[in-house]
Design an enzyme around this catalytic site. Structure first.
Site, mmCIF file in Angstrom:
data_model
loop_
_atom_site.group_PDB
_atom_site.id
_atom_site.type_symbol
_atom_site.label_atom_id
_atom_site.label_comp_id
_atom_site.label_asym_id
_atom_site.label_seq_id
_atom_site.Cartn_x
_atom_site.Cartn_y
_atom_site.Cartn_z
ATOM 1 N N ILE A 157 0.840 -1.203 0.000
ATOM 2 C CA ILE A 157 0.000 0.000 0.000
ATOM 3 C C ILE A 157 0.872 1.249 0.000
ATOM 4 O O ILE A 157 0.607 2.202 -0.743
ATOM 5 C CB ILE A 157 -0.939 -0.013 1.213
ATOM 6 N N SER A 237 -4.480 2.601 8.499
ATOM 7 C CA SER A 237 -3.938 1.289 8.878
ATOM 8 C C SER A 237 -4.782 0.682 9.995
ATOM 9 O O SER A 237 -5.752 -0.029 9.733
ATOM 10 C CB SER A 237 -2.465 1.405 9.271
ATOM 11 N N GLU A 267 -13.742 0.607 17.472
ATOM 12 C CA GLU A 267 -14.632 0.600 16.315
ATOM 13 C C GLU A 267 -15.812 -0.335 16.557
ATOM 14 O O GLU A 267 -15.607 -1.512 16.867
ATOM 15 C CB GLU A 267 -13.856 0.166 15.064
ATOM 16 N N HIS A 286 -13.609 2.929 8.458
ATOM 17 C CA HIS A 286 -12.762 1.767 8.163
ATOM 18 C C HIS A 286 -13.213 1.078 6.873
ATOM 19 O O HIS A 286 -13.421 -0.137 6.830
ATOM 20 C CB HIS A 286 -12.767 0.772 9.326
#
Length: 337
Positions: A157, A237, A267, A286
């Site tokens: 990435i 990330s 989360e 996310h």
């Protein structure tokens, strides 16, 4: 030949793709619901398990119960939800998705940078509420060209992001515990920096590291204090890579200019998370890597690894903590005849 693969997917469309991609010689069992007794029974006799998140509690007892398992093939880049020590102790490798979502995550990082630089959400809200800014009264807009982008974690990435950033005429520096070869640095047009150098030099810092004990809260109060007051922090990330209370304090006190976060420490977040009250933060849920066609290349990479193992070869994209595990016992990956 008897080579068994168990895949845990999300919907019928993914099941159809998986069945079409499964190579000859592969006996494929697919499950959408986790926790089914028949799913566990199938896994006990599997050579490869394909999944996003762990479909079971994958402790040492799990691996002892699934003694034939050779590879846990992920459909994601992150692997922090897996018990690496348990897998390693059982001699089972874990492989990532081979960068299948790298384009999506890299583009999302650029999106967050541009939206923050150009006050995108503020302008949108102003327009629909009837406020039309006059030239000279508008908040100062920035661009990406000429900025120094610091990439922390130059994996698949990170490399993709470096290429995109160069197209925006940005200078790119990077930090990674595994430095790239000089030729690769030259090909990407990027320059290595120690982490503290990168933080001091960069106008934008973008995080692309896995969540490990070594990266937990790696960007804390001390690291944030090294950043320019005009700098932006981008995190696509894992939320726990950043000390969230330290970041909140820095944003509240304007010690850095802003943050674009696709990930949070918790989360979903609590409704009273202080980040919600800040006007220099942009949040997304996310979803950076979940582009429309993400699962097709992820499954393709997964079955490419299955194909390699059917041929008696080592799988690709084994996570750094487990590289060399199968190489020390190459016969382990050979299919049962």
């Amino acid at each position: 030949m008897n080579f068994k693969v168990v895949a845990f997917l999300n919907n019928d469309a993914q099941v159809e793709i998986a069945r079409a991609m499964a190579p000859k010689g592969c006996e494929l069992a697919v499950f959408i619901k986790r926790g089914q007794p028949e799913a566990m029974q199938a896994t006990r006799d599997a050579d490869v398990l394909i999944s996003t998140v762990p479909p079971f509690e994958m402790t040492a007892d799990f691996y002892q119960d699934c003694a034939k398992l050779k590879l846990v093939q992920l459909l994601t880049a992150g692997y922090d939800k897996y018990d690496i020590a348990a897998a390693r102790g059982a001699g089972v490798a874990i492989a990532s998705n081979g960068g299948a979502n790298s384009v999506g995550v890299a583009e999302h990082a650029i999106l967050l940078m541009m939206a923050l630089k150009r006050h995108l959400l503020r302008y949108h809200d102003d327009v629909i509420s009837g406020k039309w800014w006059k030239i000279g009264d508008m908040p100062r807009i920035g661009d990406l060209g000429g900025n120094t982008l610091g990439i922390v974690g130059c994996n698949t990435i990170g490399k993709r992001l470096a290429k995109l950033a160069r197209a925006f005429d940005m200078k790119v520096v990077y930090f990674d515990i595994a430095r790239l070869a000089p030729q690769e640095e030259d090909d990407l047009g990027i320059h290595f920096r120690l982490l503290q150098e990168l933080l001091r030099e960069s106008d934008i810092v973008s995080l692309h590291v896995p969540l490990l004990p070594a990266t937990l809260n790696m960007i804390g109060a001390e690291e944030i204090a090294m950043m320019k007051p005009s700098a932006l922090l981008i995190n696509t990330s894992r939320g726990q890579v950043v000390d969230e209370p330290a970041l909140i304090a820095a944003l509240q006190e304007r010690r850095i200019a802003g943050a674009g976060l696709d990930v949070l420490a918790k989360e979903p977040p609590d409704p009273d998370n202080p980040l919600f009250a800040l006007d220099n933060v942009l949040l997304t849920p996310h979803q950076a890597g979940h582009i429309v066609h993400y699962f097709e290349p992820a499954l393709r990479n997964a079955f490419f690894n299955v194909q390699r193992m059917l041929s008696g070869e080592l799988p690709n994209w084994v996570i750094p903590e487990m590289r060399g595990l199968l190489g020390a016992n190459h016969s382990r990956i050979r299919p049962r005849g």
